[in-house]
Scaffold this active site. Sequence first.
Site, mmCIF file in Angstrom:
data_model
loop_
_atom_site.group_PDB
_atom_site.id
_atom_site.type_symbol
_atom_site.label_atom_id
_atom_site.label_comp_id
_atom_site.label_asym_id
_atom_site.label_seq_id
_atom_site.Cartn_x
_atom_site.Cartn_y
_atom_site.Cartn_z
ATOM 1 N N ARG A 232 -5.843 11.116 2.337
ATOM 2 C CA ARG A 232 -6.220 12.358 1.294
ATOM 3 C C ARG A 232 -7.570 11.672 0.435
ATOM 4 O O ARG A 232 -7.259 10.698 0.050
ATOM 5 C CB ARG A 232 -5.076 12.701 0.565
ATOM 6 N N GLU A 261 -14.098 18.787 -0.485
ATOM 7 C CA GLU A 261 -14.839 18.835 0.870
ATOM 8 C C GLU A 261 -15.156 20.085 0.871
ATOM 9 O O GLU A 261 -14.348 21.127 0.354
ATOM 10 C CB GLU A 261 -13.640 18.621 1.915
ATOM 11 N N HIS A 278 -12.947 14.964 7.494
ATOM 12 C CA HIS A 278 -11.635 15.159 7.733
ATOM 13 C C HIS A 278 -11.096 15.852 9.158
ATOM 14 O O HIS A 278 -10.948 16.851 9.233
ATOM 15 C CB HIS A 278 -11.440 16.349 6.495
HETATM 16 C C1 8YV Z 1 -4.996 19.668 8.035
HETATM 17 C C2 8YV Z 1 -4.438 17.597 7.229
HETATM 18 O O1 8YV Z 1 -4.037 20.301 7.606
HETATM 19 O O2 8YV Z 1 -2.074 17.831 8.152
HETATM 20 C C3 8YV Z 1 -2.843 17.602 7.229
HETATM 21 O O3 8YV Z 1 -2.255 17.574 6.022
HETATM 22 O O4 8YV Z 1 -4.699 17.208 6.445
HETATM 23 C C4 8YV Z 1 -5.059 18.131 8.513
HETATM 24 O O5 8YV Z 1 -4.245 18.101 9.698
HETATM 25 C C5 8YV Z 1 -5.707 20.579 8.909
HETATM 26 O O6 8YV Z 1 -6.943 20.021 9.291
HETATM 27 C C6 8YV Z 1 -6.145 21.940 8.557
HETATM 28 O O7 8YV Z 1 -6.747 22.723 9.277
#
Ligand code: 8YV
Length: 330
Positions: A232, A261, A278
């Site tokens: 993150r 982002e 991401h």
């Molecule tokens: C996002 C992520 O959820 O799992 C997570 O927490 O950061 C990613 O997999 C995903 O890209 C949202 O589309």
Amino acid sequence: MIRALITTVPFGQVDPVSLSLLDEAGVEYVVNPIGRRLTEEELVSLVPGFDVLIAGTEPITERVMTAGPQLRLISRVGVGLDNVDLLAARARGIAVAYTPDAPADAVAELTIGLALSLLRGVHLANTAIRQGVWKRIQGRRLAKVTVGVVGVGRIGRRVIRLLSAFGGQILANDLVPSTLDEPVRWVDKPTLFREADLVTLHVPLTRLTRNLVGAKELAMMQPDAFVINTCRGGVVDEAALSGALRDGRIAGAAVDTFAHEPYAGELVAVHTCLITPHMASMSADCRLKMEYGASQNAVAFLSGQPLHELVPESEYTMRASDVAPEEVES
Ligand code: 8YV
């Protein structure tokens, strides 16, 4: 008619089966009309009239929930919960589900890809050759370096499993050393930052993991070391990282997740920083698993069936006390 707002994009691109599942359950859905991660403001204006959010990483705040008084379920497509105000959801009786296992393999694999790229200078060679410079970079192999894994949860464990196939040394840090099949040395964070040639982060973002890698930690690292952040944004202090890279205090970094982002900050101009948008969970199988899991969770919830992937009580307790287990030194 139950109405779902699918905020995460892409959705249904790999396979429309998740959309069909919603159709068959009689759920009317709208897919994010803006086509990128929504801001809080955008979500506030879109959410009225929806019962369910099939959600990405956009901020699902108290304001958003107030703007959507019909909301009954937030079904996260993915594992991270830092974007969801869990306590506000609970106060309003909104259930929260997620797909905690689905992203792990894809994130772990990209992490290994980034580690290999950093160690061999693939990102540097790619840039140099496009600038007319033919320079063969001499790097190191994963087998010959020490990798420090911070956060040994679902993703960190898989990273360790993959790393162990290369045969290098592995340092691990988490709240409590867990039992692993692979040989690792459990160490505290300062030891990990000092000794690792490459540090990879796999913790959730909480008040206490914010800036877990800042100027102090970067200063502990070796000048030829690397950092990878696929967990993150906010876990790494981006300004401190940028400074350390520019001054050559560490050799490089790979950053996939950012505090804001889409990212357009100063790391873009730092050539030793390998930047991706991401996308660690963006493999076809992973997208499908996450999307289908989140849709199944929504359908189960709406038909009154038990939900296997409801966010566990421990997440609410942790949020309430604002303490993340990963923060306690092992
Ligand atoms: C996002 C992520 O959820 O799992 C997570 O927490 O950061 C990613 O997999 C995903 O890209 C949202 O589309």
